[in-house]
Design an enzyme around this catalytic site. Structure first.
Site, mmCIF file in Angstrom:
data_model
loop_
_atom_site.group_PDB
_atom_site.id
_atom_site.type_symbol
_atom_site.label_atom_id
_atom_site.label_comp_id
_atom_site.label_asym_id
_atom_site.label_seq_id
_atom_site.Cartn_x
_atom_site.Cartn_y
_atom_site.Cartn_z
ATOM 1 N N GLY A 115 0.839 -1.207 0.000
ATOM 2 C CA GLY A 115 0.000 0.000 0.000
ATOM 3 C C GLY A 115 0.868 1.249 0.000
ATOM 4 O O GLY A 115 2.052 1.179 0.342
ATOM 5 N N TYR A 174 -0.147 -17.887 -0.679
ATOM 6 C CA TYR A 174 -1.349 -17.053 -0.746
ATOM 7 C C TYR A 174 -2.604 -17.922 -0.709
ATOM 8 O O TYR A 174 -3.487 -17.715 0.127
ATOM 9 C CB TYR A 174 -1.296 -16.246 -2.043
ATOM 10 C CG TYR A 174 -2.434 -15.266 -2.248
ATOM 11 C CD1 TYR A 174 -2.526 -14.096 -1.491
ATOM 12 C CD2 TYR A 174 -3.407 -15.488 -3.223
ATOM 13 C CE1 TYR A 174 -3.556 -13.182 -1.697
ATOM 14 C CE2 TYR A 174 -4.428 -14.578 -3.437
ATOM 15 C CZ TYR A 174 -4.509 -13.421 -2.672
ATOM 16 O OH TYR A 174 -5.531 -12.522 -2.886
HETATM 17 P P1 NAD Z 1 -2.943 -4.499 -2.272
HETATM 18 O O1 NAD Z 1 -1.634 -5.207 -2.253
HETATM 19 O O2 NAD Z 1 -3.061 -3.263 -3.072
HETATM 20 O O3 NAD Z 1 -3.390 -4.128 -0.776
HETATM 21 C C1 NAD Z 1 -3.062 -4.918 0.328
HETATM 22 C C2 NAD Z 1 -2.774 -3.982 1.496
HETATM 23 O O4 NAD Z 1 -2.456 -4.768 2.655
HETATM 24 C C3 NAD Z 1 -1.555 -3.080 1.250
HETATM 25 O O5 NAD Z 1 -1.857 -1.765 1.630
HETATM 26 C C4 NAD Z 1 -0.486 -3.680 2.126
HETATM 27 O O6 NAD Z 1 0.502 -2.736 2.502
HETATM 28 C C5 NAD Z 1 -1.301 -4.202 3.290
HETATM 29 N N1 NAD Z 1 -0.640 -5.256 4.049
HETATM 30 C C6 NAD Z 1 -0.034 -6.382 3.564
HETATM 31 N N2 NAD Z 1 0.432 -7.117 4.564
HETATM 32 C C7 NAD Z 1 0.108 -6.461 5.723
HETATM 33 C C8 NAD Z 1 0.339 -6.727 7.090
HETATM 34 N N3 NAD Z 1 0.986 -7.827 7.488
HETATM 35 N N4 NAD Z 1 -0.123 -5.834 8.006
HETATM 36 C C9 NAD Z 1 -0.781 -4.720 7.621
HETATM 37 N N5 NAD Z 1 -1.007 -4.411 6.322
HETATM 38 C C10 NAD Z 1 -0.566 -5.292 5.399
HETATM 39 O O7 NAD Z 1 -4.027 -5.573 -2.705
HETATM 40 P P2 NAD Z 1 -5.585 -5.401 -3.002
HETATM 41 O O8 NAD Z 1 -5.811 -5.783 -4.395
HETATM 42 O O9 NAD Z 1 -6.058 -4.106 -2.495
HETATM 43 O O10 NAD Z 1 -6.170 -6.575 -2.096
HETATM 44 C C11 NAD Z 1 -6.791 -6.314 -0.850
HETATM 45 C C12 NAD Z 1 -7.318 -7.613 -0.281
HETATM 46 O O11 NAD Z 1 -8.280 -8.182 -1.187
HETATM 47 C C13 NAD Z 1 -6.241 -8.669 -0.071
HETATM 48 O O12 NAD Z 1 -6.520 -9.380 1.113
HETATM 49 C C14 NAD Z 1 -6.409 -9.575 -1.256
HETATM 50 O O13 NAD Z 1 -5.986 -10.888 -0.989
HETATM 51 C C15 NAD Z 1 -7.895 -9.503 -1.516
HETATM 52 N N6 NAD Z 1 -8.205 -9.796 -2.924
HETATM 53 C C16 NAD Z 1 -7.993 -8.855 -3.901
HETATM 54 C C17 NAD Z 1 -8.278 -9.179 -5.215
HETATM 55 C C18 NAD Z 1 -8.106 -8.187 -6.336
HETATM 56 O O14 NAD Z 1 -8.337 -8.553 -7.492
HETATM 57 N N7 NAD Z 1 -7.735 -6.946 -6.094
HETATM 58 C C19 NAD Z 1 -8.758 -10.456 -5.544
HETATM 59 C C20 NAD Z 1 -8.928 -11.383 -4.518
HETATM 60 C C21 NAD Z 1 -8.668 -11.039 -3.204
#
Ligand code: NAD
Ligand code: UDP
Length: 320
Positions: free
Chosen positions: A44, A152
């Site tokens: 992020g 994952y």
């Molecule tokens: P992203 O990588 O942009 O956001 C993830 C956020 O989590 C980031 O801000 C990161 O810094 C934070 N983070 C990671 N590990 C952390 C920790 N240990 N402690 C605190 N913060 C932490 O990804 P996204 O696309 O925004 O995904 C958000 C959520 O949705 C995730 O859990 C992901 O698995 C899920 N998801 C997203 C998609 C998609 O297509 N975007 C699809 C399936 C699932």
């Protein structure tokens, strides 16, 4: 606004500085809630939440959810986890720990706070390389437990197990959404996922990198549609636990996506083929019958409209 204030809650969004988290924080603020964004800024960025920082109802806490969290909130959305294969495979042990220990910390917090509602951002990756198409929620999946995606996939599967065990053991109200490929503004330039890669490559006039022959499919959902699904799911009664698929069933091949982006950007980029990563799912498409029925939700934004907004976003970012 008055109505929003009457029902105003203090809501925790873990991963709130990420792609989806930043959109969710903005939407919750718009509805009149107080938002606490917790993020360790692994993927992020501050830029994603910059427009929210001046809002007195928005707070940010730099914290790794693998450590216990002591805050007071009325609801929790757990989004913290890297989501792009490049980033989750870069630190695979941390990815599993974030999804397993992080979920335990979030669930313990929800129990300690008097059993507040907790939403889990699960994923279509729990279905692995699916043998059932389109994917329905009662399909148990086809995941390689020792491959490079397992940190994952298995991390998210274990998180689902934990959510359902906290529901059974503590009667904790849970909402598990299985999110399918989502795209839009606030994806990072170096996110590594296909939509941002192709758009950035096209805008820079660089070759478009197709992994494999591009015949694998995905079904892409625009971020605003997805966030609407989150809000509707969180508003459901206690007995609605999920899992519920949230995604756009409009399936296309990766090669078609590349051609569409070239056409829409007017790029002169060539398509080049690179090797297909191990265990890359061959096909993916959500069955959203349950979301339609239980949430009265279906995506509205066409891929053309969603890509247009996303292309504009990256044009601006590249000009900066
Ligand atoms: P992203 O990588 O942009 O956001 C993830 C956020 O989590 C980031 O801000 C990161 O810094 C934070 N983070 C990671 N590990 C952390 C920790 N240990 N402690 C605190 N913060 C932490 O990804 P996204 O696309 O925004 O995904 C958000 C959520 O949705 C995730 O859990 C992901 O698995 C899920 N998801 C997203 C998609 C998609 O297509 N975007 C699809 C399936 C699932
Ligand atoms: N992909 C690709 N080129 C890229 C990035 C990804 O061809 O530059 C492919 C990838 O191999 C996969 C699909 O696009 O088949 C979606 O990849 P992404 O990383 O966006 O998401 P996921 O594989 O997790 O669905």
């Amino acid at each position: 606004m008055t109505k929003g204030c009457l029902f105003m809650r203090r809501i925790l969004v873990t991963g709130g500085a990420g792609f989806l988290g930043s959109h969710l924080c903005r939407r919750l603020l718009t509805e009149g809630h107080d938002v606490l964004c917790v993020d360790n800024f692994y993927t992020g960025t501050r830029n994603n939440i910059l427009p929210l920082l001046s809002n007195p109802h928005f707070e940010v806490l730099r914290h790794n959810i693998t450590e216990p969290l002591k805050v007071e909130v009325d609801e929790i959305y757990n989004l913290a986890s890297p989501a792009s294969p490049v980033h989750y495979q870069n630190r695979p042990v941390q990815t599993t720990i974030t999804n397993v220990h992080g979920s335990i910390n979030v669930l313990d917090l929800a129990v300690r706070l008097g059993k507040v509602k907790v939403f889990q951002a699960s994923t279509s990756e729990v279905y692995g390389d699916p043998a059932i198409h389109p994917q329905v929620e009662d399909y148990w999946g086809n995941v390689n437990p020792i491959g490079p995606r397992a940190c994952y996939d298995e991390g998210k599967r274990c998180a689902e197990t934990l959510f359902f065990d906290y529901w059974r053991q503590y009667e904790l109200p849970i909402k598990v959404a299985r999110i399918f490929n989502t795209y839009g503004p606030n994806m990072c330039l170096n996110d590594g996922r296909v939509v941002s890669n192709f758009i950035v490559q096209a805008l820079k006039g660089e070759p478009i990198t197709i992994y494999g022959d591009g015949s694998q499919t995905r079904s892409f959902c625009y971020v605003d549609d997805l966030i609407e699904g989150f809000i509707r799911m969180m508003a459901t009664d206690r007995d609605v636990t999920g899992p519920i698929n949230l995604g756009n069933p409009n399936e296309i091949t990766i090669k078609e996506l590349a051609q569409k982006i070239i056409e829409m950007t007017g790029a002169k980029s060539q398509l080049i083929c690179k090797s297909l990563p191990a265990d890359d799912p061959k096909q993916r498409k959500p069955d959203i019958t349950k979301a339609k029925h239980v949430l009265n939700w279906a995506p509205k934004v066409s891929i053309e409209d969603g890509l247009t907004k996303t292309i504009h976003y990256f044009e601006k970012i590249l000009e900066m």
